[in-house]
Scaffold this active site. Structure first.
Site, short mmCIF file in Angstrom:
data_model
loop_
_atom_site.label_atom_id
_atom_site.label_comp_id
_atom_site.label_asym_id
_atom_site.label_seq_id
_atom_site.Cartn_x
_atom_site.Cartn_y
_atom_site.Cartn_z
CE1 TYR A 12 1.29 -0.06 4.49
CE2 TYR A 12 0.30 1.96 4.35
CZ TYR A 12 0.87 1.27 4.85
OH TYR A 12 1.74 1.70 6.01
CE LYS A 51 3.12 3.42 2.95
NZ LYS A 51 3.47 3.54 4.26
CD GLU A 97 10.41 1.81 10.44
OE1 GLU A 97 10.51 2.63 9.57
OE2 GLU A 97 10.08 0.87 10.27
CG LEU A 156 8.55 2.39 4.73
CD1 LEU A 156 8.26 0.94 3.86
CD2 LEU A 156 7.50 3.15 4.76
C1 LIG Z 1 6.83 1.97 9.63
C2 LIG Z 1 6.94 3.37 8.92
N1 LIG Z 1 8.11 3.72 8.72
C3 LIG Z 1 8.31 5.07 8.12
C4 LIG Z 1 7.28 5.47 7.57
C5 LIG Z 1 7.14 6.90 6.64
O1 LIG Z 1 7.14 6.76 5.49
P1 LIG Z 1 6.70 7.98 4.53
O2 LIG Z 1 7.49 9.26 4.70
O3 LIG Z 1 6.94 7.37 3.07
O4 LIG Z 1 5.15 8.18 4.76
C6 LIG Z 1 5.79 5.06 7.46
C7 LIG Z 1 4.70 5.68 7.06
O5 LIG Z 1 3.52 5.08 6.98
C8 LIG Z 1 5.84 3.71 8.27
O6 LIG Z 1 4.45 2.90 8.24
#
Ligand SMILES: Cc1ncc(COP(=O)(O)O)c(C=O)c1O
Length: 276
Positions: free
Chosen positions: A31, A143, A175, A199
């Site tokens: 997603y 993701k 994270e 991610l």
């Molecule tokens: C586990 C995780 N890390 C980092 C992020 C941040 O990613 P992005 O900046 O692409 O939204 C998300 C965003 O949903 C996430 O679910």
């Protein structure tokens, strides 16, 4: 709200997918969440690139790029969204339950847009976080919709009266529950390197670029919980959290317990980049 499901447009109240969908049974799906600023998608190319990487790694035969016209039409069919998000999910499709990966003709594609109620509390004043052991798998760079441990970590934070959970594997900070994480130490930004434990956030990527432009050095290396607690500043980055300062972790103030000057500079640069 008019949503897109498998090539059809329908009201969200009537939208449905098969009970045999592999996403429902196995979280066999990827997603994306894309921010809409001033009625325009922010960094769509990067989101599509990441989605394609995930699809390829999971061997779901689908071209993310083919969804661009769907995303444009979603904005046309749901006009007036100044600030909001696009949610899109692509699953392997529906099939009788079996562990091997079926070669399905028809992936399931669901997409919708919705306006966002903007809440500036954390952006303005900073949030509070707890530590949670990171028990997720070693493919956090994909993701997928398998987010149960992220949800449980967030719930732990809420139960403890805090805003978010910061994951760590042993001593190493990775994270947050739905965001990447930066500490500021001696004028440098430090963030966990891309790889299997985080991610590759689009907002993280944007912030690293912006920091370069405004002359703030960025070091991508693993760091520990102790380093985080001894940092001058801390902020999280994510599509919905944007650049979110955190001023307290496990009840201990970060720096002087106020949102710091480097975080404010990054926030300012980020606002300019989004055109808001
Ligand atoms: C586990 C995780 N890390 C980092 C992020 C941040 O990613 P992005 O900046 O692409 O939204 C998300 C965003 O949903 C996430 O679910």
């Amino acid at each position: 709200m008019i949503v897109y499901v498998n090539g059809q447009w329908m009201d969200d109240s009537t939208a449905s997918v098969s009970f045999q969908d592999r996403a429902f049974v196995f979280a066999d799906a990827v997603y994306e969440v894309v921010y809409i600023y001033k009625g325009t998608y922010f960094k769509m190319d990067l989101h599509l690139e990441r989605m394609q990487n995930g699809l390829d790694k999971l061997r779901i035969p689908f071209r993310a790029d083919d969804l661009r016209s769907v995303f444009d039409e979603l904005l046309q069919r749901n006009p007036g969204i100044e600030r909001g998000i696009l949610y899109v999910q692509v699953t392997r499709g529906a099939a009788p339950r079996a562990h091997g990966l079926p070669r399905l003709e028809q992936p399931t594609v669901v997409a919708y847009v919705k306006p966002l109620q903007y809440d500036s509390r954390i952006w303005d004043n900073g949030g509070r976080a707890v530590f949670v052991e990171d028990l997720r798998w070693h493919m956090c760079n994909i993701k997928t919709t398998g987010l149960l441990l992220n949800c449980m970590a967030k719930e732990t934070a809420l139960e403890r009266g805090c805003d978010d959970a910061i994951f760590h594997r042993g001593e190493i900070v990775t994270e947050a529950s739905a965001s990447n994480l930066f500490i500021v130490k001696d004028g440098n930004l430090v963030t966990h390197p891309n790889g299997p434990w985080i991610l590759p956030g689009i907002t993280r990527h944007v912030v690293i670029e912006l920091a370069g432009k405004i002359g703030i050095p960025v070091i991508e290396r693993p760091f520990t919980k102790d380093e985080l607690l001894a940092a001058d500043e801390l902020f999280l980055t994510g599509t919905t959290s944007e650049v979110a300062p955190y001023v307290e972790v496990e009840g201990q103030p970060i720096g002087n317990g106020q949102v710091g000057p480097i975080t404010r500079r990054i926030q300012k640069a980020f606002r300019q980049a989004t055109g808001m």
